[in-house]
Design a protein around this motif. Structure first.
Motif, PDB file in Angstrom:
ATOM      1  N   TYR B 164       1.100  -1.192   0.746  1.00  0.00           N
ATOM      2  CA  TYR B 164      -0.213  -1.143   0.106  1.00  0.00           C
ATOM      3  C   TYR B 164      -1.191  -0.491   1.095  1.00  0.00           C
ATOM      4  CZ  TYR B 164       1.138  -4.172  -3.813  1.00  0.00           C
ATOM      5  OH  TYR B 164       1.715  -4.680  -4.956  1.00  0.00           O
ATOM      6  N   ASN B 165      -2.279   0.057   0.554  1.00  0.00           N
ATOM      7  CA  ASN B 165      -3.297   0.716   1.387  1.00  0.00           C
ATOM      8  C   ASN B 165      -2.657   1.705   2.365  1.00  0.00           C
ATOM      9  OD1 ASN B 165      -5.264  -1.119   0.269  1.00  0.00           O
ATOM     10  ND2 ASN B 165      -4.576  -2.647   1.728  1.00  0.00           N
ATOM     11  N   PRO B 166      -1.836   2.626   1.875  1.00  0.00           N
ATOM     12  CA  PRO B 166      -1.061   3.458   2.810  1.00  0.00           C
ATOM     13  C   PRO B 166      -1.914   4.461   3.586  1.00  0.00           C
ATOM     14  CG  PRO B 166      -0.740   4.244   0.569  1.00  0.00           C
ATOM     15  CD  PRO B 166      -1.512   2.948   0.468  1.00  0.00           C
ATOM     16  N   ILE B 167      -3.011   4.896   2.996  1.00  0.00           N
ATOM     17  CA  ILE B 167      -3.755   5.997   3.626  1.00  0.00           C
ATOM     18  C   ILE B 167      -5.178   6.003   3.088  1.00  0.00           C
ATOM     19  CG2 ILE B 167      -3.296   7.830   1.911  1.00  0.00           C
ATOM     20  CD1 ILE B 167      -2.415   9.592   4.400  1.00  0.00           C
ATOM     21  N   SER B 168      -6.113   6.488   3.883  1.00  0.00           N
ATOM     22  CA  SER B 168      -7.497   6.677   3.426  1.00  0.00           C
ATOM     23  C   SER B 168      -8.149   7.673   4.378  1.00  0.00           C
ATOM     24  CB  SER B 168      -8.267   5.358   3.427  1.00  0.00           C
ATOM     25  OG  SER B 168      -8.594   4.975   4.754  1.00  0.00           O
ATOM     26  N   LYS B 169      -9.354   8.097   4.056  1.00  0.00           N
ATOM     27  CA  LYS B 169     -10.038   9.033   4.963  1.00  0.00           C
ATOM     28  C   LYS B 169     -10.197   8.439   6.349  1.00  0.00           C
ATOM     29  CE  LYS B 169     -12.500  11.743   1.606  1.00  0.00           C
ATOM     30  NZ  LYS B 169     -13.603  11.563   0.668  1.00  0.00           N
ATOM     31  N   ALA B 170     -10.488   7.139   6.396  1.00  0.00           N
ATOM     32  CA  ALA B 170     -10.707   6.494   7.692  1.00  0.00           C
ATOM     33  C   ALA B 170      -9.389   6.151   8.394  1.00  0.00           C
ATOM     34  CB  ALA B 170     -11.531   5.214   7.502  1.00  0.00           C
ATOM     35  N   ARG B 171      -8.252   6.208   7.646  1.00  0.00           N
ATOM     36  CA  ARG B 171      -6.951   5.846   8.233  1.00  0.00           C
ATOM     37  C   ARG B 171      -5.931   6.929   7.878  1.00  0.00           C
ATOM     38  NH1 ARG B 171      -4.874   2.299   5.716  1.00  0.00           N
ATOM     39  NH2 ARG B 171      -6.311   1.999   4.008  1.00  0.00           N
ATOM     40  N   PRO B 172      -6.102   8.113   8.481  1.00  0.00           N
ATOM     41  CA  PRO B 172      -5.281   9.255   8.052  1.00  0.00           C
ATOM     42  C   PRO B 172      -3.878   9.320   8.657  1.00  0.00           C
ATOM     43  CG  PRO B 172      -6.840   9.941   9.733  1.00  0.00           C
ATOM     44  CD  PRO B 172      -7.115   8.478   9.468  1.00  0.00           C
ATOM     45  N   TRP B 173      -3.631   8.684   9.831  1.00  0.00           N
ATOM     46  CA  TRP B 173      -2.362   8.912  10.543  1.00  0.00           C
ATOM     47  C   TRP B 173      -1.355   7.783  10.397  1.00  0.00           C
ATOM     48  CZ3 TRP B 173      -1.559   4.930  13.869  1.00  0.00           C
ATOM     49  CH2 TRP B 173      -2.684   4.251  14.362  1.00  0.00           C
ATOM     50  N   GLN B 174      -1.789   6.641   9.875  1.00  0.00           N
ATOM     51  CA  GLN B 174      -0.935   5.454   9.917  1.00  0.00           C
ATOM     52  C   GLN B 174       0.355   5.616   9.103  1.00  0.00           C
ATOM     53  OE1 GLN B 174      -4.165   5.544   9.930  1.00  0.00           O
ATOM     54  NE2 GLN B 174      -5.044   3.858  11.080  1.00  0.00           N
ATOM     55  N   LEU B 175       0.266   6.228   7.935  1.00  0.00           N
ATOM     56  CA  LEU B 175       1.470   6.345   7.094  1.00  0.00           C
ATOM     57  C   LEU B 175       2.508   7.257   7.745  1.00  0.00           C
ATOM     58  CD1 LEU B 175       2.996   5.675   4.495  1.00  0.00           C
ATOM     59  CD2 LEU B 175       1.776   7.550   3.364  1.00  0.00           C
ATOM     60  N   GLY B 176       2.055   8.361   8.333  1.00  0.00           N
ATOM     61  CA  GLY B 176       2.985   9.251   9.025  1.00  0.00           C
ATOM     62  C   GLY B 176       3.684   8.548  10.183  1.00  0.00           C
ATOM     63  N   ARG B 177       2.914   7.737  10.913  1.00  0.00           N
ATOM     64  CA  ARG B 177       3.486   6.970  12.012  1.00  0.00           C
ATOM     65  C   ARG B 177       4.522   5.970  11.481  1.00  0.00           C
ATOM     66  NH1 ARG B 177       0.838   5.657  17.122  1.00  0.00           N
ATOM     67  NH2 ARG B 177      -0.620   7.298  16.532  1.00  0.00           N
ATOM     68  N   ALA B 178       4.192   5.342  10.355  1.00  0.00           N
ATOM     69  CA  ALA B 178       5.135   4.377   9.766  1.00  0.00           C
ATOM     70  C   ALA B 178       6.437   5.070   9.362  1.00  0.00           C
ATOM     71  CB  ALA B 178       4.500   3.686   8.555  1.00  0.00           C
ATOM     72  N   PHE B 179       6.339   6.242   8.734  1.00  0.00           N
ATOM     73  CA  PHE B 179       7.559   6.979   8.362  1.00  0.00           C
ATOM     74  C   PHE B 179       8.383   7.310   9.613  1.00  0.00           C
ATOM     75  CE2 PHE B 179       5.433   8.801   4.291  1.00  0.00           C
ATOM     76  CZ  PHE B 179       5.939   7.760   3.529  1.00  0.00           C
ATOM     77  N   ALA B 180       7.718   7.768  10.668  1.00  0.00           N
ATOM     78  CA  ALA B 180       8.430   8.151  11.896  1.00  0.00           C
ATOM     79  C   ALA B 180       9.181   6.952  12.467  1.00  0.00           C
ATOM     80  CB  ALA B 180       7.443   8.713  12.915  1.00  0.00           C
ATOM     81  N   LEU B 181       8.518   5.823  12.488  1.00  0.00           N
ATOM     82  CA  LEU B 181       9.121   4.595  13.016  1.00  0.00           C
ATOM     83  C   LEU B 181      10.327   4.176  12.155  1.00  0.00           C
ATOM     84  CD1 LEU B 181       6.848   1.524  13.752  1.00  0.00           C
ATOM     85  CD2 LEU B 181       8.920   1.273  12.416  1.00  0.00           C
ATOM     86  N   LEU B 182      10.157   4.248  10.845  1.00  0.00           N
ATOM     87  CA  LEU B 182      11.244   3.806   9.958  1.00  0.00           C
ATOM     88  C   LEU B 182      12.429   4.769  10.011  1.00  0.00           C
ATOM     89  CD1 LEU B 182       9.070   2.532   6.975  1.00  0.00           C
ATOM     90  CD2 LEU B 182      10.390   1.142   8.601  1.00  0.00           C
ATOM     91  N   ARG B 183      12.171   6.054  10.290  1.00  0.00           N
ATOM     92  CA  ARG B 183      13.272   7.019  10.421  1.00  0.00           C
ATOM     93  C   ARG B 183      14.186   6.673  11.593  1.00  0.00           C
ATOM     94  NH1 ARG B 183       9.977  11.260   7.724  1.00  0.00           N
ATOM     95  NH2 ARG B 183       8.585  11.498   9.497  1.00  0.00           N
ATOM     96  N   GLU B 184      13.657   5.936  12.588  1.00  0.00           N
ATOM     97  CA  GLU B 184      14.503   5.514  13.719  1.00  0.00           C
ATOM     98  C   GLU B 184      15.496   4.432  13.304  1.00  0.00           C
ATOM     99  OE1 GLU B 184      11.932   4.150  16.832  1.00  0.00           O
ATOM    100  OE2 GLU B 184      10.698   5.969  16.777  1.00  0.00           O
TER     101      GLU B 184
END
Lengths: 254, 254
Positions: B164-184
């Motif tokens: 939930y709340n994956p992305i917003s203008k104020a939180r632009p990088w968090q989802l990409g970081r989450a994908f990178a972490l989960l790819r490990e």
């Protein structure tokens, strides 16, 4: 010729918690497949046929429904709660995946519903107010050691835990084992909600600290919600306690 | 004198997915508190008053609603989806917990609803068909390192993950970081569902393998569902792929 297949959730059993979309799917269908008590929740017309079956017959039920839809009928597969949570939508997909080619072209509509943990949470406050998980305690379809591993990891992650299928005659010891395991990780004061038949006339809500939680308080109609270390209880004069998990995370003070 | 406080969920935004119980709470109330777009989903009578406020004003909104209910009015706090999942029910409980004594005796009813992940899951098949979790990716209310820790643990546990709340203008990088972490941790082929505005006219469903998942495919109206190693995709001729997680657990074959 291809019919339609609806896979619906009735919600927790209170007709007021069934969506208009699910009701419309019922009106549009002529054959209904499901577990007896879920089919009994529906008021059907004389031209609508019920094909009731027992628990643990989900895959053959899904196959029978798909065969009938593929033959041209409007068919409705009925789950309690939400059909996508430990329920018939997955069984229908499994049947499509392994079945004859024509099942893949059946016009399939999954209609979401209010799943048990949401109804239980609403009756007690907001225990699912922050990160949470839903885990089935049934070891019919997955090995018990996988369940234990999952419980340990989600407790270490600090998630609130909703347990589906917590107990049954054939699975009497699993919930007690789960409480014992979680007591090794979570504070003894962590609130545990036994939410039985939420929203129905025979509803019963009970809150106990994890340190004292007894598996015998649950039955097949119960969804058990175990708090996280953040989960709090509010005492209210003359009213039942509220249980909620704040939206914010507080750093542990140790 | 004490009024009533309803905390309702409208469902995902499709009026057909709002329960009769929620509709009845709307009819019984005279003052409505909520985030603008959720209040706009309601057709109100001339005697019913909207008090709209912005995101991140949840606690003061809850306090204003409680004060009005404690003064004797029938008040409705409006969330999208389900009010107990990353929404207003927890904010109302926080306000009751910290507020004046008379707020604890307000007649409080939380009305559950269809939360976003259930609506998204229904549109794509049954990705939540087995154990899963719901995690808010917003680091406004919890530190980012807690979010990373939780993502690692639930991925190791083999749970399907709804963000939930994956992305917003104020939180632009968090989802990409989450994908990178989960790819490990997860296979590159793990299906990722970007479920935007499920059930609404502007709905958009997109499925990509985790190895190629791009954060830019999500916006504020998106719920992102990341499969487990069990999650499967079914190709259907002339129809969108289905994504589902089987009810049974298969031992890893390595």
């Amino acid at each position: 010729m291809t019919g339609r297949l609806f896979v619906i959730g009735t919600g927790p059993g209170n007709p007021d918690q069934m969506t208009p979309e699910a009701r419309r799917a019922v009106e549009a269908s002529t054959a209904f497949f499901g577990y007896f008590p879920y089919l009994d929740r529906l008021d059907l017309r004389p031209d609508q046929v019920k094909v009731a079956s027992d628990n643990r017959e989900e895959l053959s039920r899904a196959e029978a429904a798909l065969a009938r839809a593929a033959a041209g009928e409007a068919v409705c597969v009925v789950s309690g709660g939400d059909p996508g949570v430990f329920a018939m939508a997955a069984a229908v997909c499994e049947a499509i995946d392994a079945g004859p080619a024509e099942w893949k072209t059946v016009d399939l509509t999954v209609v979401p519903g209010v799943t048990a943990m949401l109804a239980v949470a609403a009756r007690i406050g907001a225990p699912l107010g922050h990160d949470f998980c839903a885990i089935s305690l049934s070891d019919n379809l997955k090995p018990w050691d996988v369940i234990e591993k999952r419980l340990r990891l989600v407790a270490e992650a600090g998630l609130v835990i909703a347990l589906y299928n917590p107990i049954s005659k054939a699975r009497p010891w699993q919930l007690g084992r789960a409480f014992a395991l979680l007591r090794e990780i979570l504070p003894a004061a962590t609130p545990v909600v036994f939410g039985r038949a939420a929203g129905r006339p025979d509803e019963r809500m009970l809150v106990m600290p994890l340190g004292e939680a007894e598996a015998e308080r649950a039955d097949m109609a119960t969804c058990v919600v175990i708090g996280s270390p953040e989960t709090r209880t509010i005492a209210r004069p003359g009213l039942p306690d509220l249980v909620y998990t704040p939206r914010f995370y507080r750093e542990p003070s140790r």
